[in-house]
Design an enzyme around this catalytic site. Structure first.
Site, short mmCIF file in Angstrom:
data_model
loop_
_atom_site.label_atom_id
_atom_site.label_comp_id
_atom_site.label_asym_id
_atom_site.label_seq_id
_atom_site.Cartn_x
_atom_site.Cartn_y
_atom_site.Cartn_z
N CYS A 115 0.81 -1.23 0.00
CA CYS A 115 0.00 0.00 0.00
C CYS A 115 0.85 1.27 0.00
CB CYS A 115 -0.93 0.01 1.20
SG CYS A 115 -1.91 -1.48 1.31
N HIS A 256 -3.96 6.56 3.07
CA HIS A 256 -4.26 5.29 2.41
C HIS A 256 -5.68 4.88 2.79
CE1 HIS A 256 -4.18 1.39 0.78
NE2 HIS A 256 -4.10 0.76 1.94
N ASN A 286 -10.15 -0.83 -0.90
CA ASN A 286 -8.71 -0.69 -0.71
C ASN A 286 -7.99 -1.18 -1.97
OD1 ASN A 286 -6.00 -1.00 -0.01
ND2 ASN A 286 -6.40 -1.92 1.98
N1 ACO Z 1 -18.41 -10.17 7.49
C1 ACO Z 1 -18.90 -10.52 8.71
N2 ACO Z 1 -18.10 -10.85 9.73
C2 ACO Z 1 -16.78 -10.83 9.53
C3 ACO Z 1 -16.20 -10.48 8.28
C4 ACO Z 1 -17.08 -10.14 7.24
N3 ACO Z 1 -16.65 -9.78 6.02
N4 ACO Z 1 -14.85 -10.53 8.37
C5 ACO Z 1 -14.58 -10.92 9.63
N5 ACO Z 1 -15.73 -11.11 10.32
C6 ACO Z 1 -15.90 -11.50 11.72
C7 ACO Z 1 -14.70 -12.25 12.26
O1 ACO Z 1 -14.75 -13.61 11.92
C8 ACO Z 1 -14.84 -12.00 13.74
O2 ACO Z 1 -15.83 -12.88 14.25
P1 ACO Z 1 -15.68 -13.51 15.74
O3 ACO Z 1 -15.69 -12.31 16.65
O4 ACO Z 1 -16.86 -14.36 15.82
O5 ACO Z 1 -14.36 -14.23 15.73
C9 ACO Z 1 -15.42 -10.58 13.82
O6 ACO Z 1 -16.00 -10.33 12.52
C10 ACO Z 1 -14.38 -9.53 14.12
O7 ACO Z 1 -13.25 -9.75 13.27
P2 ACO Z 1 -12.01 -8.79 13.27
O8 ACO Z 1 -11.00 -9.27 12.28
O9 ACO Z 1 -11.57 -8.57 14.69
O10 ACO Z 1 -12.70 -7.44 12.72
P3 ACO Z 1 -12.13 -6.00 12.65
O11 ACO Z 1 -13.03 -5.07 13.35
O12 ACO Z 1 -10.66 -5.94 12.99
O13 ACO Z 1 -12.28 -5.66 11.09
C11 ACO Z 1 -10.84 -5.53 9.15
C12 ACO Z 1 -11.59 -6.44 10.14
C13 ACO Z 1 -11.90 -4.71 8.41
C14 ACO Z 1 -10.06 -6.37 8.20
C15 ACO Z 1 -9.92 -4.56 9.94
O14 ACO Z 1 -9.18 -5.31 10.89
C16 ACO Z 1 -8.95 -3.81 9.07
O15 ACO Z 1 -9.34 -2.94 8.32
N6 ACO Z 1 -7.65 -4.10 9.21
C17 ACO Z 1 -6.61 -3.35 8.54
C18 ACO Z 1 -6.31 -3.90 7.22
C19 ACO Z 1 -5.16 -3.13 6.60
O16 ACO Z 1 -4.83 -2.02 6.97
N7 ACO Z 1 -4.48 -3.70 5.68
C20 ACO Z 1 -3.34 -2.95 5.13
C21 ACO Z 1 -2.50 -3.80 4.43
S1 ACO Z 1 -3.27 -4.43 3.00
C22 ACO Z 1 -2.00 -4.60 1.89
O17 ACO Z 1 -0.93 -4.22 2.15
C23 ACO Z 1 -2.35 -5.20 0.59
#
Ligand code: ACO
Length: 329
Positions: A115, A256, A286
């Protein structure tokens, strides 16, 4: 900054037509519009056609940037393509783009910083321009993340998308405006948090890697989230300090586009109001390296950036990598 001042003289972007909405994703994986909207801020994302590769998206974005600059591809001295989804392992997508554009036999290479790729690319171009080695450099960020996403994995398929953004950089003739400060960083200790395990020399393609879905992106989103807020905030503070600036000097912020909650948290910590921040992830998702490149072009097109404005850019991504930059427009 030492040496000659570098300016972005034009930008261009290309977003594929095909759209996948949150409602479409509800039919593909166990998710909901409500979850995706509240946890990420994403509503829709654009996806390349089956036959479209990174160099195709890059080509469209580059043509627009060259047209806006009023120059021909033959005036370019170097092409840098930032991508984690190259057309193939090699040759470089930048070489394929050079040929498509009809540029001269100038240096062309890919840069992989996930990114942060666009900002890393601009910083490399800046070195060649400020040292006096080259005059005009094309930096393109192009991603076809839909091709490395596991459409059965709700952790990733709701987030990533395709698009390309390009910028033409030149030395500033009057020495006003241009890049004020750049800060880059990386932490390979976090390499396992996001990536594609197979298809490289560590795990070459085999029947087993395909059966194990190892050619698709794997991500530990939650851990990345925490690191992104911390590191992006630090990167912003650092680049402001390097430019002898404070957040009060900043007219516009292009972060980003990974997650609206990350953007809001960083913006709050550096005390900027949200109306000074560009957000396109509700429409574009993203797009990794392409996110900031596309956002910059869209913000300029929408008249959000005026001459003399100080623009802050900041990214965080796989590697881990991060980058921040202040540019006077
Ligand atoms: N729909 C419904 N539920 C979901 C989904 C979905 N699409 N995805 C995950 N869940 C569930 C999980 O299984 C989990 O369930 P559980 O509590 O029963 O175990 C719950 O939702 C919470 O999951 P988390 O992963 O803790 O959710 P979070 O609030 O962290 O959101 C996300 C996930 C959106 C991916 C967030 O963590 C994020 O944006 N992270 C940053 C990503 C990033 O910056 N990437 C940069 C690098 S990318 C690159 O370089 C190419």
């Amino acid at each position: 900054m030492k040496g000659r001042k570098t300016k972005i003289i034009s930008t261009g972007s290309y977003i594929p037509e095909m759209v996948i909405t949150n409602a479409d994703l509800e039919k593909m994986v166990d998710t909901s519009d409500e979850w995706i909207s509240t946890r990420t801020g994403i509503k829709r994302r654009h996806i390349a056609k089956k036959e479209e590769a990174a160099s195709d998206l890059a080509y469209h974005a580059s043509i627009k940037a060259l047209e806006k600059a009023g120059i021909s591809a033959r005036e370019l001295d170097m092409i840098i393509v930032a991508t984690i989804t190259p057309d193939m392992l090699f040759p470089a997508t930048a070489c394929i783009l050079q040929d498509k554009l009809g540029a001269r036999r100038i240096p062309a290479f890919d840069l992989e910083a996930a990114c942060s790729g666009f900002l890393y690319g601009i910083s490399v171009a800046n070195q060649f321009i400020s040292s006096g080695t080259y005059e005009t450099i094309l930096v393109v960020a192009s991603e076809t993340l839909s091709k490395i996403i596991d459409w059965k994995d709700r952790n990733t398929c709701v987030i990533f998308a395709d698009g390309a953004g390009a910028a033409v950089l030149r030395s500033s003739s009057d020495d006003t405006g241009g890049i004020i400060s750049i800060y880059l960083g990386a932490d390979g200790g976090g390499a396992e948090l996001v990536g594609v395990p197979a298809g490289g020399s560590r795990m070459p393609a085999s029947i087993e890697t395909i059966k194990g879905r190892q050619h698709y992106m794997k991500m530990k989103g939650n851990e990345l989230f925490k690191r992104a807020v911390k590191v992006m905030t630090e990167a912003v503070e650092k680049v402001l300090e390097m430019g002898n600036l404070t957040y009060k000097d900043i007219d516009f912020f292009i972060p980003h586009q990974a997650n609206i909650r990350i953007i809001q948290a960083v913006t709050k910590r550096i005390n900027l109001p949200m109306d000074k921040v560009y957000v396109n992830l509700h429409e574009c998702g993203n797009m990794s390296a392409a996110s900031i490149a596309v956002a910059l072009d869209q913000a300029l097109d929408e008249g959000k950036i005026k001459k003399k404005d100080k623009i802050l850019l900041a990214s965080f991504g796989g590697g881990l990598t991060w980058a921040s930059m202040v540019i006077e427009w």
